[in-house]
Design a protein around this motif. Structure first.
Motif, PDB file in Angstrom:
ATOM      1  N   GLY A  93       0.841  -1.189   0.000  1.00 52.52           N
ATOM      2  CA  GLY A  93       0.000   0.000   0.000  1.00 52.52           C
ATOM      3  C   GLY A  93       0.871   1.232   0.000  1.00 52.52           C
ATOM      4  O   GLY A  93       2.106   1.144  -0.009  1.00 52.52           O
ATOM      5  N   LEU A  94       0.234   2.365   0.003  1.00 49.28           N
ATOM      6  CA  LEU A  94       0.939   3.640   0.093  1.00 49.28           C
ATOM      7  C   LEU A  94       0.488   4.340   1.363  1.00 49.28           C
ATOM      8  O   LEU A  94      -0.671   4.246   1.750  1.00 49.28           O
ATOM      9  N   ASP A  95       1.416   5.055   1.999  1.00 51.30           N
ATOM     10  CA  ASP A  95       1.020   5.861   3.149  1.00 51.30           C
ATOM     11  C   ASP A  95       0.421   7.167   2.639  1.00 51.30           C
ATOM     12  O   ASP A  95       0.281   7.372   1.422  1.00 51.30           O
ATOM     13  N   ALA A  96       0.065   8.053   3.521  1.00 54.09           N
ATOM     14  CA  ALA A  96      -0.581   9.312   3.133  1.00 54.09           C
ATOM     15  C   ALA A  96       0.320  10.200   2.279  1.00 54.09           C
ATOM     16  O   ALA A  96      -0.168  11.073   1.558  1.00 54.09           O
ATOM     17  N   ASP A  97       1.644   9.956   2.334  1.00 54.95           N
ATOM     18  CA  ASP A  97       2.599  10.715   1.528  1.00 54.95           C
ATOM     19  C   ASP A  97       2.975   9.986   0.246  1.00 54.95           C
ATOM     20  O   ASP A  97       3.966  10.331  -0.401  1.00 54.95           O
ATOM     21  N   ALA A  98       2.209   8.951  -0.105  1.00 52.55           N
ATOM     22  CA  ALA A  98       2.419   8.146  -1.311  1.00 52.55           C
ATOM     23  C   ALA A  98       3.728   7.361  -1.290  1.00 52.55           C
ATOM     24  O   ALA A  98       4.276   7.036  -2.329  1.00 52.55           O
ATOM     25  N   GLN A  99       4.207   7.034  -0.091  1.00 46.55           N
ATOM     26  CA  GLN A  99       5.394   6.186   0.048  1.00 46.55           C
ATOM     27  C   GLN A  99       4.940   4.741   0.245  1.00 46.55           C
ATOM     28  O   GLN A  99       4.010   4.481   1.007  1.00 46.55           O
ATOM     29  N   ALA A 158      -3.810   3.695  10.243  1.00 46.85           N
ATOM     30  CA  ALA A 158      -5.141   4.117   9.805  1.00 46.85           C
ATOM     31  C   ALA A 158      -5.245   4.130   8.280  1.00 46.85           C
ATOM     32  O   ALA A 158      -6.228   3.640   7.701  1.00 46.85           O
ATOM     33  N   HIS A 159      -4.247   4.682   7.631  1.00 44.32           N
ATOM     34  CA  HIS A 159      -4.263   4.774   6.172  1.00 44.32           C
ATOM     35  C   HIS A 159      -4.187   3.388   5.534  1.00 44.32           C
ATOM     36  O   HIS A 159      -4.901   3.098   4.567  1.00 44.32           O
ATOM     37  N   GLN A 180      -6.916   0.718   2.948  1.00 42.58           N
ATOM     38  CA  GLN A 180      -6.566  -0.018   1.739  1.00 42.58           C
ATOM     39  C   GLN A 180      -6.697  -1.530   1.925  1.00 42.58           C
ATOM     40  O   GLN A 180      -6.980  -2.252   0.970  1.00 42.58           O
ATOM     41  N   HIS A 181      -6.441  -1.993   3.147  1.00 43.84           N
ATOM     42  CA  HIS A 181      -6.455  -3.425   3.467  1.00 43.84           C
ATOM     43  C   HIS A 181      -7.299  -3.659   4.724  1.00 43.84           C
ATOM     44  O   HIS A 181      -6.767  -3.972   5.791  1.00 43.84           O
ATOM     45  N   PRO A 182      -8.616  -3.522   4.632  1.00 43.23           N
ATOM     46  CA  PRO A 182      -9.449  -3.620   5.833  1.00 43.23           C
ATOM     47  C   PRO A 182      -9.358  -4.971   6.551  1.00 43.23           C
ATOM     48  O   PRO A 182      -9.489  -5.027   7.768  1.00 43.23           O
ATOM     49  N   LYS A 183      -9.109  -6.048   5.831  1.00 46.49           N
ATOM     50  CA  LYS A 183      -9.003  -7.363   6.473  1.00 46.49           C
ATOM     51  C   LYS A 183      -7.774  -7.466   7.371  1.00 46.49           C
ATOM     52  O   LYS A 183      -7.717  -8.317   8.257  1.00 46.49           O
ATOM     53  N   ALA A 184      -6.798  -6.594   7.181  1.00 45.88           N
ATOM     54  CA  ALA A 184      -5.605  -6.602   8.031  1.00 45.88           C
ATOM     55  C   ALA A 184      -5.933  -6.193   9.466  1.00 45.88           C
ATOM     56  O   ALA A 184      -5.126  -6.413  10.373  1.00 45.88           O
TER      57      ALA A 184
END
Length: 167
Positions: free
Chosen positions: A53-59, A119-120, A124-128
């Motif tokens: 996934g990406l964090d809020a800073d697109a990393q 949180a972010h 993206q991965h709610p099952k996590a």
């Protein structure tokens, strides 16, 4: 004897806005990646599939178990590579993909970044949510150093980290 073969032209295209946009799109839409690490005991290569996934800073980030071989490898040697891109119908080599060269940075649970990444990531991965708080899991942020973008047949680019930055 003089070499009579024609000079080969580089297959790498000049990086343009289209390449940057495609690279960012591949990362933004990915939910998993292939991770390449170095196995610490032997020095042999190790490839694994990881959630992505990406964090809020697109990393790029991933949630990993410390029990996994690839996590142990990253904690020993943080240099790694990630392959992102989903093949579609037909020839899988005709579909766009991006290979990132990165440094894996573990995110300590007590760090200010952890709650925001958690949180972010869960969006993206709610099952996590079932295992995100287990004691053996940690977030890893991948600091991009460079990237190789294959945009499809004959569309190769070398990207810098700044080409993939948010904005």
């Amino acid at each position: 004897m003089i070499d009579q073969t024609p000079q080969s032209k580089s297959p790498i295209r000049e990086t343009d806005d289209g390449a940057r946009a495609l690279g960012k799109s591949l990362l933004a839409n990915a939910r998993f990646a292939a991770l390449a690490t170095v196995e610490p005991e032997t020095g042999d290569p190790l490839a694994s599939r990881i959630a992505f996934g990406l964090d809020a800073d697109a990393q790029p980030v991933s949630l990993m178990s410390r029990l996994a071989f690839h996590t142990k490898a990253l904690l020993s040697q943080p240099r790694c590579s990630l392959l992102v891109g989903e093949p579609g119908k037909g020839d899988p080599l005709a579909h766009p993909r991006i290979s990132l060269q990165a440094i894996a940075l573990p995110i300590v649970r007590t760090s200010p970044d952890h709650a925001a990444i958690r949180a972010h990531y869960l969006k993206q991965h709610p099952k996590a949510a079932l295992y995100v708080d287990f004691g053996d899991f940690l977030f890893v942020r991948f600091q991009i150093r460079s990237a190789y973008l294959n945009g499809g047949f004959g569309k190769a680019y070398v990207l810098e980290a700044s080409d993939l930055a948010a904005g």
